[in-house]
Design a protein around this motif. Structure first.
Motif, PDB file in Angstrom:
ATOM      1  N   ALA A 113       0.822  -1.218   0.000  1.00 55.31           N
ATOM      2  CA  ALA A 113       0.000   0.000   0.000  1.00 55.31           C
ATOM      3  C   ALA A 113       0.847   1.256   0.000  1.00 55.31           C
ATOM      4  O   ALA A 113       0.388   2.324  -0.424  1.00 55.31           O
ATOM      5  N   GLU A 114       2.084   1.145   0.454  1.00 56.94           N
ATOM      6  CA  GLU A 114       2.935   2.327   0.559  1.00 56.94           C
ATOM      7  C   GLU A 114       3.813   2.503  -0.672  1.00 56.94           C
ATOM      8  O   GLU A 114       3.884   3.598  -1.247  1.00 56.94           O
ATOM      9  N   THR A 115       4.452   1.418  -1.132  1.00 57.40           N
ATOM     10  CA  THR A 115       5.437   1.528  -2.220  1.00 57.40           C
ATOM     11  C   THR A 115       4.870   1.117  -3.569  1.00 57.40           C
ATOM     12  O   THR A 115       5.455   1.440  -4.606  1.00 57.40           O
ATOM     13  N   GLY A 116       3.762   0.368  -3.554  1.00 56.81           N
ATOM     14  CA  GLY A 116       3.204  -0.139  -4.800  1.00 56.81           C
ATOM     15  C   GLY A 116       3.887  -1.396  -5.288  1.00 56.81           C
ATOM     16  O   GLY A 116       3.507  -1.957  -6.327  1.00 56.81           O
ATOM     17  N   GLU A 117       4.866  -1.882  -4.553  1.00 53.66           N
ATOM     18  CA  GLU A 117       5.591  -3.089  -4.943  1.00 53.66           C
ATOM     19  C   GLU A 117       4.636  -4.287  -4.983  1.00 53.66           C
ATOM     20  O   GLU A 117       3.756  -4.433  -4.142  1.00 53.66           O
ATOM     21  N   THR A 118       4.826  -5.143  -5.999  1.00 52.54           N
ATOM     22  CA  THR A 118       3.983  -6.328  -6.151  1.00 52.54           C
ATOM     23  C   THR A 118       4.562  -7.490  -5.360  1.00 52.54           C
ATOM     24  O   THR A 118       5.753  -7.808  -5.468  1.00 52.54           O
ATOM     25  N   TYR A 119       3.708  -8.138  -4.570  1.00 55.32           N
ATOM     26  CA  TYR A 119       4.129  -9.297  -3.772  1.00 55.32           C
ATOM     27  C   TYR A 119       3.869 -10.614  -4.494  1.00 55.32           C
ATOM     28  O   TYR A 119       4.545 -11.599  -4.238  1.00 55.32           O
ATOM     29  N   GLY A 120       2.832 -10.655  -5.310  1.00 56.97           N
ATOM     30  CA  GLY A 120       2.511 -11.891  -6.020  1.00 56.97           C
ATOM     31  C   GLY A 120       1.161 -11.795  -6.685  1.00 56.97           C
ATOM     32  O   GLY A 120       0.383 -10.866  -6.446  1.00 56.97           O
ATOM     33  N   GLU A 121       0.900 -12.807  -7.551  1.00 61.13           N
ATOM     34  CA  GLU A 121      -0.341 -12.789  -8.315  1.00 61.13           C
ATOM     35  C   GLU A 121      -1.233 -13.981  -7.992  1.00 61.13           C
ATOM     36  O   GLU A 121      -2.292 -14.136  -8.595  1.00 61.13           O
ATOM     37  N   GLU A 122      -0.802 -14.824  -7.055  1.00 59.13           N
ATOM     38  CA  GLU A 122      -1.627 -15.956  -6.634  1.00 59.13           C
ATOM     39  C   GLU A 122      -2.613 -15.498  -5.568  1.00 59.13           C
ATOM     40  O   GLU A 122      -2.336 -14.560  -4.804  1.00 59.13           O
ATOM     41  N   THR A 123      -3.751 -16.174  -5.513  1.00 57.39           N
ATOM     42  CA  THR A 123      -4.761 -15.780  -4.529  1.00 57.39           C
ATOM     43  C   THR A 123      -4.314 -16.074  -3.096  1.00 57.39           C
ATOM     44  O   THR A 123      -4.840 -15.495  -2.147  1.00 57.39           O
ATOM     45  N   ILE A 124      -3.362 -16.970  -2.939  1.00 57.71           N
ATOM     46  CA  ILE A 124      -2.823 -17.270  -1.607  1.00 57.71           C
ATOM     47  C   ILE A 124      -1.389 -16.739  -1.538  1.00 57.71           C
ATOM     48  O   ILE A 124      -0.542 -17.075  -2.379  1.00 57.71           O
ATOM     49  N   LEU A 125      -1.135 -15.913  -0.540  1.00 54.85           N
ATOM     50  CA  LEU A 125       0.191 -15.302  -0.369  1.00 54.85           C
ATOM     51  C   LEU A 125       0.710 -15.605   1.029  1.00 54.85           C
ATOM     52  O   LEU A 125       0.011 -15.378   2.019  1.00 54.85           O
ATOM     53  N   THR A 126       1.926 -16.120   1.126  1.00 52.33           N
ATOM     54  CA  THR A 126       2.571 -16.360   2.415  1.00 52.33           C
ATOM     55  C   THR A 126       3.754 -15.417   2.533  1.00 52.33           C
ATOM     56  O   THR A 126       4.633 -15.387   1.660  1.00 52.33           O
ATOM     57  N   ILE A 127       3.783 -14.631   3.620  1.00 56.55           N
ATOM     58  CA  ILE A 127       4.865 -13.667   3.807  1.00 56.55           C
ATOM     59  C   ILE A 127       5.499 -13.873   5.190  1.00 56.55           C
ATOM     60  O   ILE A 127       4.825 -14.253   6.149  1.00 56.55           O
ATOM     61  N   LEU A 128       6.787 -13.630   5.259  1.00 57.54           N
ATOM     62  CA  LEU A 128       7.510 -13.665   6.527  1.00 57.54           C
ATOM     63  C   LEU A 128       7.370 -12.296   7.188  1.00 57.54           C
ATOM     64  O   LEU A 128       7.746 -11.282   6.603  1.00 57.54           O
ATOM     65  N   VAL A 129       6.840 -12.275   8.400  1.00 62.70           N
ATOM     66  CA  VAL A 129       6.548 -11.015   9.076  1.00 62.70           C
ATOM     67  C   VAL A 129       7.737 -10.591   9.932  1.00 62.70           C
ATOM     68  O   VAL A 129       8.094 -11.262  10.899  1.00 62.70           O
ATOM     69  N   THR A 130       8.343  -9.465   9.555  1.00 62.83           N
ATOM     70  CA  THR A 130       9.444  -8.896  10.338  1.00 62.83           C
ATOM     71  C   THR A 130       9.195  -7.429  10.680  1.00 62.83           C
ATOM     72  O   THR A 130      10.020  -6.788  11.322  1.00 62.83           O
ATOM     73  N   GLU A 131       8.052  -6.909  10.212  1.00 58.60           N
ATOM     74  CA  GLU A 131       7.662  -5.536  10.490  1.00 58.60           C
ATOM     75  C   GLU A 131       6.182  -5.390  10.140  1.00 58.60           C
ATOM     76  O   GLU A 131       5.571  -6.321   9.614  1.00 58.60           O
ATOM     77  N   ASP A 132       5.605  -4.224  10.452  1.00 60.11           N
ATOM     78  CA  ASP A 132       4.221  -3.977  10.055  1.00 60.11           C
ATOM     79  C   ASP A 132       4.136  -3.969   8.523  1.00 60.11           C
ATOM     80  O   ASP A 132       5.022  -3.427   7.841  1.00 60.11           O
ATOM     81  N   VAL A 133       3.061  -4.574   8.004  1.00 62.10           N
ATOM     82  CA  VAL A 133       2.869  -4.650   6.551  1.00 62.10           C
ATOM     83  C   VAL A 133       1.447  -4.199   6.223  1.00 62.10           C
ATOM     84  O   VAL A 133       0.482  -4.605   6.877  1.00 62.10           O
ATOM     85  N   ASP A 134       1.336  -3.364   5.170  1.00 59.22           N
ATOM     86  CA  ASP A 134       0.027  -2.878   4.700  1.00 59.22           C
ATOM     87  C   ASP A 134      -0.091  -3.235   3.235  1.00 59.22           C
ATOM     88  O   ASP A 134       0.575  -2.653   2.374  1.00 59.22           O
ATOM     89  N   LEU A 135      -0.952  -4.230   2.946  1.00 59.86           N
ATOM     90  CA  LEU A 135      -1.075  -4.747   1.580  1.00 59.86           C
ATOM     91  C   LEU A 135      -2.434  -4.382   0.981  1.00 59.86           C
ATOM     92  O   LEU A 135      -3.395  -4.096   1.698  1.00 59.86           O
ATOM     93  N   ILE A 136      -2.458  -4.450  -0.349  1.00 60.85           N
ATOM     94  CA  ILE A 136      -3.718  -4.273  -1.086  1.00 60.85           C
ATOM     95  C   ILE A 136      -3.949  -5.508  -1.947  1.00 60.85           C
ATOM     96  O   ILE A 136      -3.040  -5.954  -2.670  1.00 60.85           O
ATOM     97  N   ALA A 137      -5.126  -6.066  -1.822  1.00 66.17           N
ATOM     98  CA  ALA A 137      -5.547  -7.160  -2.697  1.00 66.17           C
ATOM     99  C   ALA A 137      -6.346  -6.546  -3.850  1.00 66.17           C
ATOM    100  O   ALA A 137      -7.418  -5.976  -3.650  1.00 66.17           O
ATOM    101  N   ASN A 138      -5.781  -6.636  -5.024  1.00 61.12           N
ATOM    102  CA  ASN A 138      -6.390  -5.970  -6.183  1.00 61.12           C
ATOM    103  C   ASN A 138      -7.236  -6.954  -7.024  1.00 61.12           C
ATOM    104  O   ASN A 138      -6.795  -8.065  -7.321  1.00 61.12           O
ATOM    105  N   PHE A 139      -8.440  -6.501  -7.340  1.00 59.23           N
ATOM    106  CA  PHE A 139      -9.369  -7.284  -8.176  1.00 59.23           C
ATOM    107  C   PHE A 139      -9.795  -6.444  -9.362  1.00 59.23           C
ATOM    108  O   PHE A 139      -9.741  -5.205  -9.332  1.00 59.23           O
ATOM    109  N   ILE A 140     -10.198  -7.151 -10.438  1.00 55.78           N
ATOM    110  CA  ILE A 140     -10.815  -6.447 -11.584  1.00 55.78           C
ATOM    111  C   ILE A 140     -12.077  -7.184 -11.978  1.00 55.78           C
ATOM    112  O   ILE A 140     -12.232  -8.384 -11.709  1.00 55.78           O
TER     113      ILE A 140
END
Length: 241
Positions: free
Chosen positions: A214-241
């Motif tokens: 949500a802050e940088t616009g960086e893409t994390y992935g395109e699969e509906t399931i995303l697994t991330i390693l948490v080492t800090e606060d994260v604010d993500l956007i799930a984008n749909f069309i």
């Protein structure tokens, strides 16, 4: 002790005697450490008992008279034949303050040691990297002493204190874009270095596109399931069309 009288008739006299008396004084040292009893004035040959009782936090050591020890017994009985000035000597108690970290590798603690009765022990907790201090608890009862990293503890007996730590926690926030495009599960609070699994489910007539920061616009992935390693606060956007 000598009486001279002029005799002019028969005289019947009585010579009266009393036993010699002596004084016993008692005192506590230090004054606040205990109570003493048994002092007073006594006739020669009387059995006298002096008593010393330690107050909380003190221990009786001995009776002394002048520079000489009389006895190490708190109850002292003797037959009086002279004046006496007794002092009951007490010592202040010392107690052990034990401190440990829980878990052991999660932080350091200082302040353990020996402290005199009614003095303060200052305990300090320093978390290791990626840990936070939670609280101080009693190792035996579990009672909480405080939640600050520095604890000032009044010592009135032996005490075993635990400094409790836990992993840092971070928030994973997920926003749906657009709002009606679908739903997401997996947002929440996670401990440091653990994995968060996020799942995007498109609404009817929508398709999932990708996950972006949500802050940088960086893409994390395109699969509906995303697994991330948490080492800090994260604010993500799930984008749909």
């Amino acid at each position: 002790t000598i009486l001279t009288i002029l005799v002019t008739e028969d005289v019947d006299l009585i010579a009266n005697f009393i036993l010699e008396s002596f004084t016993v004084t008692v005192a506590a040292n230090p004054v606040e450490a205990g109570t003493v009893s048994g002092g007073g004035i006594f006739a020669e040959g009387t059995s006298v008992t002096v008593t010393a009782t330690a107050n909380t936090g003190y221990t009786f050591r001995n009776w002394t008279e002048g520079d000489e020890e009389v006895t190490a017994e708190a109850f002292y009985t003797f037959t009086i034949d002279d004046d006496h000035d007794f002092v009951a000597n007490f010592t202040i108690n010392a107690y052990e303050v034990t401190v440990a970290a829980n878990p052991a590798e999660c932080g350091e603690v200082d302040g353990a040691g020996t402290y005199y009765y009614n003095t303060y022990a200052t305990l300090t907790a320093t978390p290791a990297a990626h840990y936070v201090f939670v609280n101080w608890t009693d190792a035996e009862s579990g009672d909480v002493y405080g939640t600050e990293t520095t604890l000032s503890l009044l010592v009135t007996g032996n005490v075993d204190v635990i400094a409790n730590f836990e992993l840092e926690s971070f928030t994973v926030t997920v926003t749906v874009n657009p709002d009606e495009g679908g739903t997401v599960t997996g947002a929440g609070t996670y401990n440091y270095n653990t994995y968060a699994t996020l799942t995007a489910t498109p609404a009817a007539h929508y398709n999932f596109v990708n996950w972006t920061d949500a802050e940088t616009g960086e893409t994390y992935g395109e699969e509906t399931i995303l697994t991330i390693l948490v080492t800090e606060d994260v604010d993500l956007i799930a984008n749909f069309i």
